[in-house]
Design an enzyme around this catalytic site. Structure first.
Site, PDB file in Angstrom:
ATOM      1  N   ASP A 107       9.544  -5.383  -0.034  1.00  0.00           N
ATOM      2  CA  ASP A 107       8.449  -5.002  -0.918  1.00  0.00           C
ATOM      3  C   ASP A 107       8.106  -6.195  -1.788  1.00  0.00           C
ATOM      4  O   ASP A 107       8.922  -6.645  -2.586  1.00  0.00           O
ATOM      5  CB  ASP A 107       8.868  -3.801  -1.786  1.00  0.00           C
ATOM      6  CG  ASP A 107       7.757  -3.360  -2.713  1.00  0.00           C
ATOM      7  OD1 ASP A 107       6.782  -2.778  -2.216  1.00  0.00           O
ATOM      8  OD2 ASP A 107       7.849  -3.622  -3.931  1.00  0.00           O
ATOM      9  N   GLU A 146       4.498  -5.028   4.059  1.00  0.00           N
ATOM     10  CA  GLU A 146       3.253  -4.305   3.877  1.00  0.00           C
ATOM     11  C   GLU A 146       2.081  -5.215   4.170  1.00  0.00           C
ATOM     12  O   GLU A 146       2.124  -6.399   3.869  1.00  0.00           O
ATOM     13  CB  GLU A 146       3.163  -3.847   2.412  1.00  0.00           C
ATOM     14  CG  GLU A 146       3.368  -2.381   2.225  1.00  0.00           C
ATOM     15  CD  GLU A 146       3.324  -2.037   0.745  1.00  0.00           C
ATOM     16  OE1 GLU A 146       2.671  -1.061   0.415  1.00  0.00           O
ATOM     17  OE2 GLU A 146       3.936  -2.749  -0.056  1.00  0.00           O
ATOM     18  N   CYS A 178       9.092   9.507  -1.402  1.00  0.00           N
ATOM     19  CA  CYS A 178      10.523   9.541  -1.686  1.00  0.00           C
ATOM     20  C   CYS A 178      11.283   9.072  -0.453  1.00  0.00           C
ATOM     21  O   CYS A 178      11.080   9.596   0.642  1.00  0.00           O
ATOM     22  CB  CYS A 178      10.948  10.968  -2.057  1.00  0.00           C
ATOM     23  SG  CYS A 178      12.736  11.124  -2.217  1.00  0.00           S
ATOM     24  N   CYS A 217      13.625  12.244   0.845  1.00  0.00           N
ATOM     25  CA  CYS A 217      13.168  13.448   1.529  1.00  0.00           C
ATOM     26  C   CYS A 217      11.734  13.366   2.039  1.00  0.00           C
ATOM     27  O   CYS A 217      11.259  14.285   2.701  1.00  0.00           O
ATOM     28  CB  CYS A 217      13.323  14.661   0.599  1.00  0.00           C
ATOM     29  SG  CYS A 217      12.244  14.566  -0.843  1.00  0.00           S
ATOM     30  N   CYS A 238      12.172  11.771  -7.749  1.00  0.00           N
ATOM     31  CA  CYS A 238      11.769  12.796  -6.788  1.00  0.00           C
ATOM     32  C   CYS A 238      11.711  14.141  -7.499  1.00  0.00           C
ATOM     33  O   CYS A 238      12.679  14.581  -8.106  1.00  0.00           O
ATOM     34  CB  CYS A 238      12.739  12.844  -5.619  1.00  0.00           C
ATOM     35  SG  CYS A 238      12.280  14.110  -4.422  1.00  0.00           S
ATOM     36  N   CYS A 289      17.277  17.120  -3.639  1.00  0.00           N
ATOM     37  CA  CYS A 289      17.117  15.673  -3.412  1.00  0.00           C
ATOM     38  C   CYS A 289      17.293  14.909  -4.727  1.00  0.00           C
ATOM     39  O   CYS A 289      18.240  14.158  -4.892  1.00  0.00           O
ATOM     40  CB  CYS A 289      15.756  15.368  -2.798  1.00  0.00           C
ATOM     41  SG  CYS A 289      15.444  13.601  -2.611  1.00  0.00           S
ATOM     42  N   ASP A 335      10.423  -0.378  -6.649  1.00  0.00           N
ATOM     43  CA  ASP A 335      10.280  -1.370  -5.581  1.00  0.00           C
ATOM     44  C   ASP A 335      11.332  -1.176  -4.491  1.00  0.00           C
ATOM     45  O   ASP A 335      11.048  -1.333  -3.302  1.00  0.00           O
ATOM     46  CB  ASP A 335      10.383  -2.785  -6.151  1.00  0.00           C
ATOM     47  CG  ASP A 335       9.312  -3.065  -7.192  1.00  0.00           C
ATOM     48  OD1 ASP A 335       8.254  -2.409  -7.117  1.00  0.00           O
ATOM     49  OD2 ASP A 335       9.546  -3.904  -8.068  1.00  0.00           O
TER      50      ASP A 335
HETATM   51 ZN   LIG Z   1      13.225  13.345  -2.547  1.00  0.00          ZN
END
Ligand SMILES: [Zn+2]
Length: 412
Positions: free
Chosen positions: A195, A279, A332, A335, A351, A359, A366
Site C-alpha cells: 500500500d 494498487e 475489512c 471478514c 470492523c 470479527c 494502511d
Molecule cells: Zn471484519
C-alpha cells in the site's frame, strides 16, 4: 536464458573540446526536434497527413546542404534520433488522447512541445559503433570520453545498441543501453501486498513499513529561497544564470536521492518476493490536485511502478496491479465487510460488521489495505486466463465491486 535490455547511467568527465562538441550535438538534436515539430504541423495543416521521422530525416538531409550546413559537424544520429523521439512523443500523445474517451482520466494529454534551451540543454542519442572501457566510453564522432566513475558500465561481451548523452544543471551524463544475457532466478519468496502512501512510502502486508525520506520537503526551504533569488535577478543577466544554476543543483540532488530510495526499495521487493500486489493509482490524475501534487511527486510513485515492473521480470517476481476502484482501504481484511464511511482522516480501520460481531478487527488503515491487496494474489490466479498478460510482466486484476461500494476512487 534470455536477452534483456537495461540502461546504465553515469557521469561524464569532459574536457573543453568535448564539452563544445556535446553542446553542439544537443543543439542539433533540439533544433531537429523543433524543426520537425513545426514541419509536422505545417504539412498536417496543408495535407491532413503527418510526415514520419523517416520522411523528415530525408527532408532534413536536403536542408543540410543549403540551410543548416553547421549540422555536418555533428553525427547524423543526433538529429535522426531526435526526429524519432518526436514520433514517439506524438504516439504517446495520440494514445493518451484516447484515454479520456475510455473514462480513464490521465491528467494532461500532452501535445508535444518545443524544446527550449531555457529548460536545459537536453541531450542526444547516438547509435552505431559504441565501445565501453572501464574508465571511458567511445562514441561516434565524439571519440573517447572519460567517465567519473570507474567500472560501473559493463564491459565484457555486451552489445550496446545506443547511448544517450544528457546535460543536467551543468553536469553531463551518458545513459548506455546494454543487451545482456540473463538467467531469471527461481523466486520462492512470499506474496506481499504493497500500500503506497504519502506519510510513509509504503506499508507491506507482512507489517513492514517503508519510511518516506521526504527529500524534497527537507530541502524545500532552501529551494524556495533560491527560487526567490533567481526571480530577484535581472532577466538575462549573468547573476540570474548563476542563481538558476545553484537552484538546478539543489533540484538535481533531490532527484538523485529520490531515485536512489525508490530504486533500492523496488530492487528489494523484486528480489525477495515472488508476487507483489500494488494498487493502480491514478498518479497523473492525482497530480492535478495541488495539495497532493508536491507530496506525490516527492515520493515518486510513477517511478516506483515502472521500476518494479521491469525488475520483477529480471528476478522472477510477478506484479499484480489491482483495479483502481478496488476498495482495498475500505474493506475489512478479516471478514470482507466494507466500511463506506471511512474517510482519509481515519488512520485506523475498525470492523463494525453487524453480521459478524465476532470479527471486531482493529488495524492500521494502511496495513489493512496492504493485506487486502495481498489477498488479491490468490483470487487473481482464477481470473488470470480471462485477464491475460499485457506482456510487460504485469497482470491487471479487475474484481467486481461489492454492491455496497460507492463509485468513488479509494485512492489515497
Ligand atoms: Zn471484519
Amino acid at each position: 536464458m534470455s536477452t534483456i535490455q537495461r540502461t546504465y547511467k553515469t557521469e561524464l568527465d569532459l574536457n573543453d573540446k568535448q564539452l563544445t562538441a556535446c553542446r553542439q550535438h544537443a543543439g542539433a538534436a533540439r533544433w531537429a526536434y523543433n524543426w520537425g515539430l513545426a514541419r509536422k504541423q505545417e504539412v498536417y495543416r496543408a495535407t491532413g497527413k503527418s510526415p514520419s521521422a523517416i520522411d523528415l530525416h530525408r527532408e532534413l538531409n536536403a536542408l543540410k546542404r543549403t540551410d543548416v550546413p553547421w549540422m555536418y559537424a555533428v553525427s547524423k544520429c543526433a538529429p535522426q534520433e531526435a526526429l524519432r523521439n518526436l514520433d514517439t512523443a506524438f504516439a504517446h500523445f495520440f494514445r493518451r488522447a484516447q484515454l479520456p474517451k475510455q473514462g480513464k482520466l490521465c491528467g494532461k494529454v500532452g501535445y508535444p512541445r518545443r524544446k527550449s534551451k531555457k529548460r536545459g540543454l537536453g541531450g542526444f542519442r547516438l547509435t552505431g559503433a559504441i565501445v565501453v572501457f572501464p574508465d571511458a566510453i567511445q562514441l561516434p564522432r565524439l571519440g573517447r570520453l572519460r567517465l567519473k566513475e570507474r567500472s560501473y558500465l559493463p564491459t565484457g561481451g555486451v552489445k550496446v545498441p545506443s547511448a544517450t548523452v544528457t546535460e543536467q544543471a551543468g553536469h553531463w551524463y551518458v545513459s548506455v543501453l546494454v543487451e545482456q544475457e540473463h538467467v531469471v532466478p527461481e523466486n520462492t519468496g512470499p506474496v506481499v501486498g504493497v500500500d503506497l502512501g504519502l506519510k510513509r512510502l509504503a506499508t507491506l502486508s507482512d507489517g513492514h513499513v517503508e519510511e518516506n525520506p521526504r527529500h524534497l520537503k527537507r530541502r524545500l526551504k532552501k529551494i524556495k529561497r533560491l527560487q526567490r533569488a533567481v526571480s530577484r535577478k535581472v532577466k538575462g543577466s549573468q547573476n540570474r544564470k548563476k542563481a538558476a544554476r545553484r537552484l538546478g543543483t539543489q533540484y538535481r540532488n533531490v532527484a538523485n536521492q529520490r531515485a536512489n530510495t525508490v530504486h533500492q526499495f523496488t530492487s528489494r521487493l523484486a528480489k525477495t518476493k515472488s508476487v507483489v500486489v500494488i494498487e493502480d493509482l491514478n498518479v497523473a490524475g492525482m497530480l492535478k490536485n495541488h495539495h497532493l501534487a508536491q507530496a506525490i511527486s516527492d515520493v515518486g510513485w510513477g517511478a516506483f511502478r515502472r521500476q518494479l515492473t521491469y525488475k520483477a521480470a529480471w528476478y522472477g517476481c510477478r506484479v499484480i496491479v489491482a483495479d483502481r476502484w478496488e476498495p482495498s482501504s475500505k474493506t475489512c481484511s478479516g471478514c470482507g465487510w466494507v466500511d463506506g464511511d471511512l474517510t482519509l482522516a481515519d488512520r485506523t480501520f475498525r470492523c463494525e460488521n453487524p453480521a459478524r460481531p465476532d470479527c471486531g478487527l482493529v488495524l492500521d488503515r494502511d496495513l489493512n489495505a496492504a493485506i487486502n491487496l495481498a489477498k488479491l494474489a490468490d483470487s487473481s490466479s482464477d481470473s488470470l486466463n480471462a485477464c491475460g498478460e499485457d506482456g510487460s510482466g504485469q497482470r491487471h486484476v479487475a474484481l467486481v465491486k461489492p454492491s455496497s461500494m460507492k463509485q468513488e476512487p479509494n485512492a489515497v
